[in-house]
Design a protein around this motif. Sequence first.
Motif, PDB file in Angstrom:
ATOM      1  N   LEU F  16      12.233  28.652  17.088  1.00 54.52           N
ATOM      2  CA  LEU F  16      13.443  28.095  17.677  1.00 54.52           C
ATOM      3  C   LEU F  16      14.035  29.073  18.687  1.00 54.52           C
ATOM      4  O   LEU F  16      14.367  28.693  19.831  1.00 54.52           O
ATOM      5  CB  LEU F  16      14.447  27.791  16.550  1.00 54.52           C
ATOM      6  CG  LEU F  16      15.746  27.123  16.954  1.00 54.52           C
ATOM      7  CD1 LEU F  16      15.488  25.750  17.601  1.00 54.52           C
ATOM      8  CD2 LEU F  16      16.667  26.980  15.748  1.00 54.52           C
ATOM      9  N   GLN F  17      14.113  30.311  18.243  1.00 55.88           N
ATOM     10  CA  GLN F  17      14.667  31.329  19.138  1.00 55.88           C
ATOM     11  C   GLN F  17      13.815  31.482  20.395  1.00 55.88           C
ATOM     12  O   GLN F  17      14.324  31.673  21.518  1.00 55.88           O
ATOM     13  CB  GLN F  17      14.783  32.669  18.397  1.00 55.88           C
ATOM     14  CG  GLN F  17      15.996  32.719  17.489  1.00 55.88           C
ATOM     15  CD  GLN F  17      16.020  33.969  16.591  1.00 55.88           C
ATOM     16  OE1 GLN F  17      14.918  34.424  16.213  1.00 55.88           O
ATOM     17  NE2 GLN F  17      17.195  34.436  16.271  1.00 55.88           N
ATOM     18  N   VAL F  20      14.583  28.581  22.623  1.00 51.42           N
ATOM     19  CA  VAL F  20      15.882  28.792  23.257  1.00 51.42           C
ATOM     20  C   VAL F  20      15.761  29.830  24.377  1.00 51.42           C
ATOM     21  O   VAL F  20      16.263  29.648  25.485  1.00 51.42           O
ATOM     22  CB  VAL F  20      16.930  29.220  22.225  1.00 51.42           C
ATOM     23  CG1 VAL F  20      18.227  29.689  22.913  1.00 51.42           C
ATOM     24  CG2 VAL F  20      17.262  28.089  21.284  1.00 51.42           C
ATOM     25  N   LEU F  23      14.066  28.343  27.276  1.00 51.32           N
ATOM     26  CA  LEU F  23      14.998  27.474  27.986  1.00 51.32           C
ATOM     27  C   LEU F  23      15.956  28.292  28.831  1.00 51.32           C
ATOM     28  O   LEU F  23      16.253  27.973  29.968  1.00 51.32           O
ATOM     29  CB  LEU F  23      15.798  26.628  26.992  1.00 51.32           C
ATOM     30  CG  LEU F  23      15.101  25.402  26.418  1.00 51.32           C
ATOM     31  CD1 LEU F  23      15.935  24.832  25.274  1.00 51.32           C
ATOM     32  CD2 LEU F  23      14.846  24.343  27.470  1.00 51.32           C
ATOM     33  N   GLU F  24      16.391  29.359  28.242  1.00 54.04           N
ATOM     34  CA  GLU F  24      17.331  30.204  28.969  1.00 54.04           C
ATOM     35  C   GLU F  24      16.672  30.804  30.224  1.00 54.04           C
ATOM     36  O   GLU F  24      17.289  30.949  31.247  1.00 54.04           O
ATOM     37  CB  GLU F  24      17.836  31.339  28.067  1.00 54.04           C
ATOM     38  CG  GLU F  24      18.966  30.922  27.187  1.00 54.04           C
ATOM     39  CD  GLU F  24      19.362  32.027  26.220  1.00 54.04           C
ATOM     40  OE1 GLU F  24      20.534  32.039  25.768  1.00 54.04           O
ATOM     41  OE2 GLU F  24      18.505  32.906  25.879  1.00 54.04           O
ATOM     42  N   ILE F  30       9.255  21.400  33.772  1.00 51.87           N
ATOM     43  CA  ILE F  30      10.095  20.234  33.558  1.00 51.87           C
ATOM     44  C   ILE F  30       9.415  19.170  32.738  1.00 51.87           C
ATOM     45  O   ILE F  30      10.028  18.483  31.937  1.00 51.87           O
ATOM     46  CB  ILE F  30      10.637  19.705  34.930  1.00 51.87           C
ATOM     47  CG1 ILE F  30      11.908  18.841  34.672  1.00 51.87           C
ATOM     48  CG2 ILE F  30       9.589  18.885  35.676  1.00 51.87           C
ATOM     49  CD1 ILE F  30      13.056  19.654  34.417  1.00 51.87           C
ATOM     50  N   LEU F  33       9.666  20.192  29.210  1.00 55.86           N
ATOM     51  CA  LEU F  33      11.025  20.451  28.763  1.00 55.86           C
ATOM     52  C   LEU F  33      11.460  19.545  27.624  1.00 55.86           C
ATOM     53  O   LEU F  33      11.915  19.990  26.555  1.00 55.86           O
ATOM     54  CB  LEU F  33      11.999  20.315  29.940  1.00 55.86           C
ATOM     55  CG  LEU F  33      13.391  20.865  29.712  1.00 55.86           C
ATOM     56  CD1 LEU F  33      13.360  22.334  29.357  1.00 55.86           C
ATOM     57  CD2 LEU F  33      14.258  20.648  30.936  1.00 55.86           C
ATOM     58  N   ALA F  34      11.261  18.328  27.839  1.00 57.71           N
ATOM     59  CA  ALA F  34      11.699  17.366  26.817  1.00 57.71           C
ATOM     60  C   ALA F  34      11.036  17.633  25.468  1.00 57.71           C
ATOM     61  O   ALA F  34      11.666  17.638  24.406  1.00 57.71           O
ATOM     62  CB  ALA F  34      11.400  15.928  27.305  1.00 57.71           C
ATOM     63  N   VAL F  37      12.427  20.736  23.905  1.00 52.54           N
ATOM     64  CA  VAL F  37      13.759  20.482  23.340  1.00 52.54           C
ATOM     65  C   VAL F  37      13.646  19.706  22.040  1.00 52.54           C
ATOM     66  O   VAL F  37      14.295  20.001  21.046  1.00 52.54           O
ATOM     67  CB  VAL F  37      14.638  19.737  24.381  1.00 52.54           C
ATOM     68  CG1 VAL F  37      15.912  19.199  23.717  1.00 52.54           C
ATOM     69  CG2 VAL F  37      15.016  20.670  25.512  1.00 52.54           C
ATOM     70  N   ALA F  40      12.527  21.988  19.372  1.00 54.79           N
ATOM     71  CA  ALA F  40      13.634  22.849  18.931  1.00 54.79           C
ATOM     72  C   ALA F  40      14.572  22.109  17.985  1.00 54.79           C
ATOM     73  O   ALA F  40      14.984  22.625  16.938  1.00 54.79           O
ATOM     74  CB  ALA F  40      14.408  23.338  20.152  1.00 54.79           C
ATOM     75  N   LYS F  41      14.845  20.904  18.368  1.00 58.13           N
ATOM     76  CA  LYS F  41      15.722  20.112  17.509  1.00 58.13           C
ATOM     77  C   LYS F  41      15.134  19.937  16.124  1.00 58.13           C
ATOM     78  O   LYS F  41      15.802  20.060  15.100  1.00 58.13           O
ATOM     79  CB  LYS F  41      16.022  18.759  18.165  1.00 58.13           C
ATOM     80  CG  LYS F  41      17.158  18.872  19.168  1.00 58.13           C
ATOM     81  CD  LYS F  41      17.471  17.496  19.782  1.00 58.13           C
ATOM     82  CE  LYS F  41      18.615  17.667  20.800  1.00 58.13           C
ATOM     83  NZ  LYS F  41      18.654  16.491  21.715  1.00 58.13           N
TER      84      LYS F  41
END
Lengths: 67, 67, 67, 67, 67, 67, 432
Positions: F16-17, F20, F23-24, F30, F33-34, F37, F40-41
């Motif tokens: 997860l980190q 993140v 992402l940062e 792109i 990306l989805a 994400v 991660a969720k």
Amino acid sequence: MKLEKDLKYEEALERLQEIVSLLERKEIKIDDLADKVKEAKTLVEFCREKLDRTETEINKIIEPSEG
Amino acid sequence: MKLEKDLKYEEALERLQEIVSLLERKEIKIDDLADKVKEAKTLVEFCREKLDRTETEINKIIEPSEG
Amino acid sequence: MKLEKDLKYEEALERLQEIVSLLERKEIKIDDLADKVKEAKTLVEFCREKLDRTETEINKIIEPSEG
Amino acid sequence: MKLEKDLKYEEALERLQEIVSLLERKEIKIDDLADKVKEAKTLVEFCREKLDRTETEINKIIEPSEG
Amino acid sequence: MKLEKDLKYEEALERLQEIVSLLERKEIKIDDLADKVKEAKTLVEFCREKLDRTETEINKIIEPSEG
Amino acid sequence: MKLEKDLKYEEALERLQEIVSLLERKEIKIDDLADKVKEAKTLVEFCREKLDRTETEINKIIEPSEG
Amino acid sequence: MNYWVVAEIAKANEKNGHHYLELVDTVDNRTSALMTATIWAGTYKNIRANIGNDVAEILKPGNKVLFSMRIEFHKVYGLKLNVVDVDPAYSYGEVERRKQATIERLKTEGLFDLQKALYLPVIAKRIALIGSPGTAGHRDFRSKLESNAIYTNFTIKEFATSVQGDKAAKELIEALKEAQTYDVDAIVILRGGGSKMDLNVFNDYELSKHICLSKIPVITGIGHEHDEVVSDLVCRKMCITPTAAAEFLYIQIGTFSAQLRQGFDAVLNHSREMVAGLKDEFNYLQKYLIHHSNQLLLEYQWELNAEAHKIQKNFIQLVQSEKSDLDLKLDKVKSQSIHKIQISLSSDLPNQLERLKLGSENVLSQRSTQLNGLNDLLKMLDPERLLDVGYSISTIDGVDVSEMTGDLLGKTMQTTTSLGVLTSEIKTIKKD
């Protein structure tokens, strides 16, 4: 018990009375009592014999110095 | 216990009275009590015998002359 | 426990009193207690026996002359 | 728990005191606690028995001759 | 969770404290957390039980002679 | 999205980190990306669930003896 | 005319009732005058009537007598003295005077008290009896001795003498002498009484002297009414009558015998009393002995019991206190143990448990915080959320426009918005 040879009867009585007196004054010890009673008895017998003896005859005594 | 051969009644009595006196004053230790009692017994017997003997003797003295 | 052969009554009593004293001062170890108790018992019995014996002796004085 | 055959009362008492002391200073582990208590109990019983035996003996000082 | 058969109270307590310490230092993984807590709980129960048992035991040791 | 069956909380958190972090740093295409994400969720949910479960479990472990 | 004349009778004769006297007067024992006197029978009768039997005694030779005389002159016989009366009082006085003289003489000669020194046996049962058998006194004496209620075991040897008349003194002396040779306890001289002059024989010096000299005690039993005679005075024991003499003898023995019996009885009684008294005393003593022994013994027993009880009590106290100590210690062991357990139970374990709980909660909450942070970050970075608020992402060839380098004109740019993906061609690039 022996009495003196020339004991007089009065003396015997006197001694008897002396014993009585001693007894009356309680001056006789129990240790001596029997002896004293015995003495009294001897004294009495001594006298009584004299009293009771019949002297059938008076022996004529011709004294050498009197003759 | 042996008494002296020539013990007098008066002496024996006196010694008895002394023992009685000691007893009365509670001056005898228990250790000595038995001995004292034994002594007293000997003395008692001595005295009684002496009295009896004297009485008998007196009676003997009287009898013959009483009859 | 054995007492000396010639122990006196007074001594025995004294020793008993000593034990009492020790007890009162709590100077006796419990380990010695049983021994002390035994000693006390022996002493008491010794004394009692002595008294009994003396009593018998005294009674012997009484009996013969009472009869 | 077994005590030595010739354990003295004073020693037993001392050991008991030690246990009390340890407990008071909280120096006994929980694991040892039951054992220590058991030991204390054994010691107390040992002492009590010793005292009981002595007490019986004490009562005998007077009893037998009282009866 | 199973503890060693002969686990001591003190060891259990120590391990418990270790776990608590780990938790307090947050040095524990979440995955292990539940297990550690479970272990701690088991240890606590072990200790509690041990204490209960010891108490019962002590009561059993001492009660009978107190009555 | 499906996680490995035996995923550890710590691993999930790490990933997860990572996501993140990606992402940062906008290092995710792109197109991905989805997905990222979403992953991660999923991980967040996994972790949260894990925490919730652990909490419930711990409460279950501790509470009963508290009551 | 009558004259009173004192004269000593030298001789006296009696013829046909007439008494012829030869009277003398002496000076220094020599006859200084001598004369005869006559008492005619008639006169004698008268005198005798007046004086009594003593007249014979008075008119004995050797006596000095107070006569009343009448002097007559006879033609044939010349001067005659006729006694017309006699004064007996003078004679009695004369007797008394001579008696006193005899007493004096006996005393002077040291004889008077000799008898008194003799031992008169109290049992005088062998008796020499001097007297005149057949007289009343003699009979009285014997019968008293032989028949009294007190004592009769006497043996009597009699010496018969006359007790009056001229021979009396001589015979009595002979009897006394003879009696000396017998083994008797006492000599009894009896005389049944008589007038003063009758008894004058017992005033006789010789007789009295022999009585004094007798080795055997002499008892007199001379009946008299008045004064004693010398024999009475010198003898060992004087009795006033023969009967009294007999009584003296048996009463003396009787008294002695009674005293003897009383004495012996007293000895016996006192002896028996003494023995009885001593026995009583002795019995008391014995009782005291027993009583006090028992008392002492009892006290010793009490003392011992007290001591035994004391020792027992002390022992028991010691044991009891030791037991309580033990109980206390055991209680302490128990309470300390239980306390320790209780502390562990009530404090140690709950503490650990609390810390455990708190620790796990902290861990969980920390982790939860961490997770929330990540989640927030994630949300912030989520592109969809950006598009929603009006942001769009433009890419050329899949690359973010901002990242693009090179000539972009003419390139097809895809712009993602919340409305959808827009495709456009880049016509101009205007730089800031």
